[in-house]
Enzyme design. Structure first.
Site, PDB file in Angstrom:
ATOM      1  N   HIS A  64     -14.754  -0.094   5.616  1.00 39.63           N
ATOM      2  CA  HIS A  64     -14.080  -0.767   6.745  1.00 39.63           C
ATOM      3  C   HIS A  64     -14.842  -0.542   8.045  1.00 39.63           C
ATOM      4  CE1 HIS A  64     -10.454  -1.153   4.154  1.00 39.63           C
ATOM      5  NE2 HIS A  64     -10.100  -2.114   4.988  1.00 39.63           N
ATOM      6  N   HIS A  69      -3.620 -10.920   4.082  1.00 40.70           N
ATOM      7  CA  HIS A  69      -3.645 -10.562   5.502  1.00 40.70           C
ATOM      8  C   HIS A  69      -5.075 -10.329   5.987  1.00 40.70           C
ATOM      9  CE1 HIS A  69      -3.921  -6.583   3.633  1.00 40.70           C
ATOM     10  NE2 HIS A  69      -4.502  -6.170   4.758  1.00 40.70           N
ATOM     11  N   TRP A  86       0.850  -1.184   0.000  1.00 40.48           N
ATOM     12  CA  TRP A  86       0.000   0.000   0.000  1.00 40.48           C
ATOM     13  C   TRP A  86       0.892   1.242   0.000  1.00 40.48           C
ATOM     14  CZ3 TRP A  86      -4.977  -0.312  -0.922  1.00 40.48           C
ATOM     15  CH2 TRP A  86      -5.757   0.846  -0.766  1.00 40.48           C
ATOM     16  N   ASP A 117      -7.638  -7.905   8.521  1.00 32.90           N
ATOM     17  CA  ASP A 117      -7.805  -6.629   9.230  1.00 32.90           C
ATOM     18  C   ASP A 117      -8.549  -6.916  10.531  1.00 32.90           C
ATOM     19  OD1 ASP A 117      -6.729  -5.261   7.094  1.00 32.90           O
ATOM     20  OD2 ASP A 117      -8.601  -4.271   6.498  1.00 32.90           O
ATOM     21  N   HIS A 122      -0.119  -5.121   7.068  1.00 28.24           N
ATOM     22  CA  HIS A 122      -1.104  -5.259   5.989  1.00 28.24           C
ATOM     23  C   HIS A 122      -0.408  -5.617   4.670  1.00 28.24           C
ATOM     24  CE1 HIS A 122      -4.423  -3.734   8.518  1.00 28.24           C
ATOM     25  NE2 HIS A 122      -3.433  -3.063   9.089  1.00 28.24           N
ATOM     26  N   GLU A 166      -7.798  -9.612   3.054  1.00 30.41           N
ATOM     27  CA  GLU A 166      -7.406  -8.845   1.867  1.00 30.41           C
ATOM     28  C   GLU A 166      -6.185  -9.506   1.215  1.00 30.41           C
ATOM     29  OE1 GLU A 166      -8.934  -4.480   3.434  1.00 30.41           O
ATOM     30  OE2 GLU A 166      -6.913  -5.122   3.969  1.00 30.41           O
ATOM     31  N   HIS A 192      -8.078  -1.715  13.295  1.00 32.59           N
ATOM     32  CA  HIS A 192      -7.527  -1.039  12.108  1.00 32.59           C
ATOM     33  C   HIS A 192      -8.258   0.287  11.839  1.00 32.59           C
ATOM     34  CE1 HIS A 192      -5.440  -0.559   8.382  1.00 32.59           C
ATOM     35  NE2 HIS A 192      -6.312  -1.135   7.589  1.00 32.59           N
TER      36      HIS A 192
END
Ligand SMILES: [Zn+2]
Length: 211
Positions: A163, A51, A17, A53, A47, A175, A57
């Site tokens: 989220h 992975h 990311w 969440d 992340h 994800e 988060h």
């Protein structure tokens, strides 16, 4: 019985990311230099790659990875193929997918799966994510676990409403799945995140078993 490994290989080729630390692995001791054993140190964001969440988060009072429920992380799951033309997973797209009532673990296979075949890998911004209406739909349906085939469950730059809604409903989010080999249908899912205490996320080995 066939086992599908739907986890990404975590190495320096994996896109992360924007703003997250790049993955690094350094071998601190080396047998070829006289050490007793090879020992590596890794640096990575939680992340990275495939992975989970945890609620923390996005929710300041949310629970963390070590408290994630194993009885949700393991169990029957449905791989749902969304058509190529779906750019955003909204309530309409989910209604069209004819998801059977009672399916509590859903893994969404979208056009983003194809990104994992591009070489070299780079961070793609036009991946398919779930919008606020899609998140509401899943919460209403009582879905307990939702997975997707790119690095966020929400569209790029629209992470918060999705989220917040999903994690607020205590839904488990996976994800960065690699669903290229997995055909739509029913599997046994095993998602085992590293048991990181106090963490907002954790890398996971995820497999699907088809009997
Ligand atoms: Zn994440």
């Amino acid at each position: 019985m066939r086992i599908y490994d739907v986890s990404l290989t975590v190495d320096q080729n994996l896109p992360v990311w924007p703003g997250d630390p790049p993955f690094q692995r350094v071998r601190l001791s080396k047998i070829e230099e006289g050490a007793n054993a090879n020992v590596s140190q890794i640096t990575m964001g939680v992340h990275t790659g495939t992975h989970v969440d945890a609620p923390f988060h996005f929710l300041p009072d949310g629970t963390t990875v070590e408290a994630m429920p194993l009885d949700v992380l393991v169990g029957p799951a449905l791989v749902v193929q969304l058509p190529e033309e779906v750019d955003v997973v909204n309530d309409h797209a989910l209604a069209q997918a004819n998801i059977p009532k009672g399916a509590t673990r859903l893994l969404l296979k979208t056009r983003s799966s194809e990104f994992w075949s591009r070489k070299p890998l780079k961070f793609e911004t036009d991946f398919v994510g779930i919008d606020a209406s899609g998140a509401d739909y899943l919460v209403e349906r009582g879905v307990e676990l939702i997975g997707i085939d790119y690095l966020s469950i929400a569209p790029y730059k629209h992470s918060r409403p999705t989220h917040e809604k999903l994690l607020g409903a205590r839904m488990v989010i996976i994800e960065g799945l690699d669903l290229r080999e997995a055909q739509p249908g029913q599997y046994m899912l095993y998602c085992l995140p590293v048991k990181l205490g106090g963490s907002d996320g954790a890398p996971a080995r995820v497999i699907l078993i088809q009997e």
